[in-house]
Enzyme design. Structure first.
Site, PDB file in Angstrom:
ATOM      1  N   CYS A   1      -8.336   1.112  -3.206  1.00 56.76           N
ATOM      2  CA  CYS A   1      -9.402   2.007  -3.876  1.00 56.76           C
ATOM      3  C   CYS A   1     -10.737   1.869  -2.909  1.00 56.76           C
ATOM      4  O   CYS A   1     -11.129   3.030  -2.772  1.00 56.76           O
ATOM      5  CB  CYS A   1      -9.795   1.441  -5.287  1.00 56.76           C
TER       6      CYS A   1
ATOM      7  N   HIS B   1     -16.568  -0.312  -8.504  1.00 56.72           N
ATOM      8  CA  HIS B   1     -16.911  -0.978  -7.514  1.00 56.72           C
ATOM      9  C   HIS B   1     -18.216  -0.156  -6.872  1.00 56.72           C
ATOM     10  O   HIS B   1     -18.286   1.182  -7.428  1.00 56.72           O
ATOM     11  CB  HIS B   1     -16.164  -0.877  -6.282  1.00 56.72           C
TER      12      HIS B   1
END
Length: 339
Positions: free
Chosen positions: A142, A222
């Site tokens: 990711c 994140h």
């Protein structure tokens, strides 16, 4: 139209999302999903009327006892599939590839595995064409996906000199928060660069990028902070126009109340996205600053969703059903509601 028959090994955080995305494609057919669990997670697949397979006969017995209808084992799923997307946990997938190779079945792994397991790492906007008709690829993680999307956009505009990024990494997946993760602390990754920078360079060796990472006690996403040295003095509009060349970058604004990852998540839930998924990189437009030849920006990465469109594109590339990467990206975007 001949549809590609896709099997999914591992029906967890990524696997269930890939399964739903495959079902939405008019050039793919979901053969089934395979797992080892007998709890609510795989029962969700049954509720969706997806064909369920057990990893082997021992797990088949357990799952059948739990009332889960089983179509067969992993070998049976492989035999019926043109391609397997392996969504099993880190290091497990690498142990499965001998089965795929033995049956001459194409396969896709994800960023938890090493590049060497497939010899090719995939990011749709970077190297789609290089994956056409390969036997296997690895969709990068990711964070690496987000790095490639953003820095490649700057590179296309001939703005990128070098980039330095700090990643604030979620501690664990949301559904596993009760099992571990970290609490009341922050844990810096020991190595600089952290693995994401070198991983991005596997896909594009020309990228001059260094990353550092810190695990923080939250699970939603994140957060990245980037300082980029540009090749020349540029305006903010030039930078924004460069980012707009990626259909998988979305601009958000702090001044509109999107001040945190939880508010961003809420917006995508309100948009009707399944699980509130954000397939795009969400860059704060009103935080972005350009000073001479230096660029500063921040963005959020949905660790559970960003690789889903990449995986769909990788299926098309490996099977050769679409030779044009831009056409595949557009088709995937439309099916997933990426505007």
């Amino acid at each position: 139209m001949k549809k590609v028959k896709v099997g999914i090994n591992g029906y967890g955080v990524i696997g269930k999302r890939v399964a739903d995305a495959v079902v939405l494609q008019n050039d793919m057919e979901l053969v089934g999903v395979c797992d080892i669990v007998s709890d609510w997670r795989i029962k969700m697949a049954v509720d969706k009327e997806l064909p369920v397979y057990a990893f082997d006969d021992a797990f088949k017995k357990e799952m059948t006892t739990a009332g889960i209808p089983i179509e067969g084992n992993l070998d049976d799923l492989i035999a019926q599939s043109d391609l397997i997307v392996d969504c099993t946990p880190k290091s497990i997938a690498a142990k499965n590839i001998e089965k795929y190779k033995a049956s001459n079945t194409k396969f896709i792994l994800h960023g938890g595995e090493k590049h060497e397991t497939t010899g090719h790492s995939f990011s749709a906007e970077n190297n789609y064409e290089s994956a056409i008709n390969l036997d296997a690829t690895r969709v990068v993680s990711c964070n690496t996906t987000s790095i490639l999307r953003t820095l490649t956009a700057l590179k296309r505009a001939d703005l990128l000199d070098y980039a330095r990024g700090t990643l604030l990494r979620r501690a664990t997946d949301p559904w596993e928060s009760h099992l571990g993760g970290i609490m009341n602390t922050m844990v810096p990754e020991r190595d600089i660069p952290s693995h994401q920078g070198p991983d991005a360079q596997i896909v594009d060796p020309e990228l001059n990028v260094i990353t550092s990472a810190i695990k923080v006690p939250q699970t939603l996403s994140h957060l990245h902070y980037w300082n980029v040295k540009l090749k020349k003095h540029a305006t903010k509009d030039e930078v924004l126009n460069a980012f707009k060349t990626s259909s998988r970058i979305k601009f958000i604004n702090y001044d509109e109340g999107l001040v945190s990852n939880n508010t961003i998540k809420e917006m995508f839930l309100d948009m009707g996205r399944p699980w509130g998924d954000m397939y795009e990189v969400a860059i704060w437009e009103d935080m972005l600053k350009v000073q001479g030849d230096e660029l500063f920006y921040a963005y959020v990465v949905d660790n559970q969703a960003i690789v889903i469109p990449e995986t769909i594109d990788a299926i098309r590339a490996l099977t050769g059903i679409e030779k044009d990467g831009a056409k595949s990206i557009a088709k995937t975007n439309e099916s997933l509601g990426i505007i």
